[in-house]
Design a protein around this motif. Structure first.
Motif, short mmCIF file in Angstrom:
data_model
loop_
_atom_site.label_atom_id
_atom_site.label_comp_id
_atom_site.label_asym_id
_atom_site.label_seq_id
_atom_site.Cartn_x
_atom_site.Cartn_y
_atom_site.Cartn_z
N GLY A 265 0.79 -1.22 0.00
CA GLY A 265 0.00 0.00 0.00
C GLY A 265 0.82 1.27 0.00
O GLY A 265 0.27 2.38 0.05
N ARG A 266 2.12 1.14 -0.08
CA ARG A 266 3.01 2.31 -0.01
C ARG A 266 4.14 2.15 -1.02
O ARG A 266 4.70 1.07 -1.18
CB ARG A 266 3.59 2.46 1.40
CG ARG A 266 2.54 2.68 2.47
CD ARG A 266 3.17 2.71 3.86
NE ARG A 266 2.19 3.00 4.90
CZ ARG A 266 1.46 2.08 5.52
NH1 ARG A 266 1.61 0.80 5.21
NH2 ARG A 266 0.58 2.44 6.44
N PRO A 298 0.36 8.63 -0.31
CA PRO A 298 0.77 9.10 -1.64
C PRO A 298 2.11 8.49 -2.04
O PRO A 298 3.02 8.39 -1.21
CB PRO A 298 0.90 10.61 -1.46
CG PRO A 298 0.16 10.94 -0.21
CD PRO A 298 0.25 9.73 0.66
N PRO A 299 2.28 8.08 -3.28
CA PRO A 299 3.59 7.61 -3.74
C PRO A 299 4.61 8.74 -3.63
O PRO A 299 4.30 9.90 -3.92
CB PRO A 299 3.36 7.22 -5.20
CG PRO A 299 1.88 7.04 -5.33
CD PRO A 299 1.26 7.98 -4.35
N LEU A 300 5.82 8.40 -3.21
CA LEU A 300 6.87 9.40 -3.08
C LEU A 300 8.04 9.04 -4.00
O LEU A 300 8.33 7.87 -4.22
CB LEU A 300 7.37 9.48 -1.64
CG LEU A 300 6.43 10.09 -0.60
CD1 LEU A 300 7.14 10.16 0.75
CD2 LEU A 300 5.97 11.48 -1.02
N SER A 301 8.71 10.06 -4.50
CA SER A 301 9.93 9.85 -5.29
C SER A 301 11.09 10.53 -4.60
O SER A 301 10.93 11.58 -3.97
CB SER A 301 9.76 10.39 -6.71
OG SER A 301 9.53 11.78 -6.70
N SER A 335 4.12 6.99 7.83
CA SER A 335 3.43 7.84 8.81
C SER A 335 1.95 7.99 8.51
O SER A 335 1.16 8.40 9.38
CB SER A 335 4.09 9.23 8.88
OG SER A 335 3.84 9.96 7.69
N TYR A 336 1.55 7.67 7.26
CA TYR A 336 0.13 7.74 6.91
C TYR A 336 -0.58 6.49 7.43
O TYR A 336 -0.13 5.37 7.21
CB TYR A 336 -0.05 7.82 5.40
CG TYR A 336 0.39 9.13 4.79
CD1 TYR A 336 -0.51 10.16 4.60
CD2 TYR A 336 1.72 9.35 4.43
CE1 TYR A 336 -0.12 11.37 4.03
CE2 TYR A 336 2.13 10.53 3.86
CZ TYR A 336 1.20 11.55 3.67
OH TYR A 336 1.61 12.74 3.11
N ARG A 337 -1.66 6.67 8.10
CA ARG A 337 -2.40 5.53 8.65
C ARG A 337 -3.84 5.53 8.16
O ARG A 337 -4.39 6.53 7.81
CB ARG A 337 -2.40 5.57 10.20
CG ARG A 337 -1.00 5.47 10.79
CD ARG A 337 -0.34 4.16 10.48
NE ARG A 337 1.03 4.07 10.99
CZ ARG A 337 1.84 3.06 10.76
NH1 ARG A 337 1.44 2.05 10.01
NH2 ARG A 337 3.06 3.06 11.22
#
Length: 337
Positions: A265-266, A298-301, A335-337
């Motif tokens: 999910g991440r 959110p996807p991070l780059s 950190s997103y839950r």
């Protein structure tokens, strides 16, 4: 199994394929001597030592020192491929594609399509790429995002000596043009490789280098090792990371990435190309489009800034994604839950 350096895997695979198939020829700047020795016993085989001994073994008809003209090298490779040879052409630095883009983009990549599939173009274009070598703005760039966007080219980015062996052999035997990108900072890295002279790795099959259920990390080249170090550190804290090496950016193993994200999910994508229109943004967009319902964050780059590569060692270190930056991105998506 044998243990060898990345550069040795390049050289040995080319030599094995030249022995197997007399149509395999190599060409490029300074590949015969590299030290002014015309292929003699002191020759280093180009600045990367990836063609040492080939001239002495296979002769001038199959190991061709070219003028300093990248457009001529690419044009010759195109002509050789169309005439039945299997050229392995070297651009000393990937940055030099600029003066040969017409031959690559409008010729090599399009022959199969323009001739209705009636011809083949089995050319391999080898390029050393990437920062971390303190080689400044014109000799340190990532170009895979440009080449991946060109239909008709297969783009390969091996990160280990084992992948060099399997992917380069596949590239040489392929009937379409292949861009083979070798990260210059990996040339001295050692690893185990297969002794099998028919060992091949199919294009479009990613490699899972670490396994975990919490975060998916996608990377390749020099930065893959940074991601593995982060995954190992977090594993000690009970955080599991899938680390995926795409191996090829075209074709791309979308399934491997999407399957992983559906579990974790991440997503964190770590790439050496610049952020605008880059490979990291492409992967993030693909996941957002095709696996949005699975995302918990959110996807991070993690990429360099949108600037040329700096020359000063301290600035180059700050420019490249680092282990702390990658770890911070992973912790942020967690950190997103």
């Amino acid at each position: 199994m044998a243990r060898m350096m990345y550069r040795e895997a390049v050289l040995s695979t080319i030599a094995e394929e030249m022995e197997r198939d007399e149509n395999v020829v190599v060409l490029g700047e300074d590949i015969v001597g590299g030290n002014g020795t015309a292929g003699g016993p002191e020759a280093i085989g180009g600045i990367w030592s990836t063609s040492t001994g080939l001239y002495g073994k296979f002769g001038a008809d199959r190991v061709i020192d070219t003028p300093i003209s990248e457009s001529a090298i690419m044009g010759a490779a195109a002509g050789l491929a169309l005439s039945g040879k299997r050229p392995v052409a070297e651009l000393m630095f990937a940055d030099f594609i600029g003066v040969s883009l017409d031959q690559i983009w409008n010729q090599l990549a399009k022959f199969r399509y323009m001739f209705g599939g009636k011809t083949k173009c089995p050319a391999v274009i080898r390029m050393a790429w990437g920062a971390g070598y303190n080689a400044a703005a014109q000799h340190s760039q990532a170009v895979h995002q440009i080449l991946t966007g060109m239909p008709g080219l297969k783009v390969v980015m091996p990160s280990t000596p084992a992948d060099v062996k399997g992917l380069l052999r596949t590239a040489i035997r392929d009937d379409d043009p292949v861009i083979f990108l070798e990260h210059k900072a990996l040339y001295g890295v050692k690893g185990e490789v297969s002794d099998d002279k028919d060992f091949m790795i199919p294009f479009g099959h990613a490699r899972l280098t670490r396994a975990g259920n919490d975060v998916t990390i996608v990377s390749t080249g020099l930065l893959l090792g940074f991601c593995e170090a982060v995954a190992d550190k977090l594993a000690a804290e009970g955080i599991g990371c899938d680390v995926i090496d795409p191996r090829t950016t075209s074709p791309l193993d979308e399934e491997a990435i999407l399957d992983s994200v559906e579990v974790t999910g991440r997503l964190v994508v770590v790439d050496e190309s610049n952020p605008r229109c880059g490979f990291a943004g492409d992967i993030c967009a693909m996941v957002a489009e095709k696996a949005f319902a699975s995302l918990k964050a959110p996807p991070l780059s993690v990429t360099p800034p949108h600037t040329p590569v700096p020359f000063a060692r301290e600035l180059e270190t700050a420019y490249l994604p680092s282990i702390p930056k990658i770890e911070a991105a992973v912790r942020k998506v967690l950190s997103y839950r």
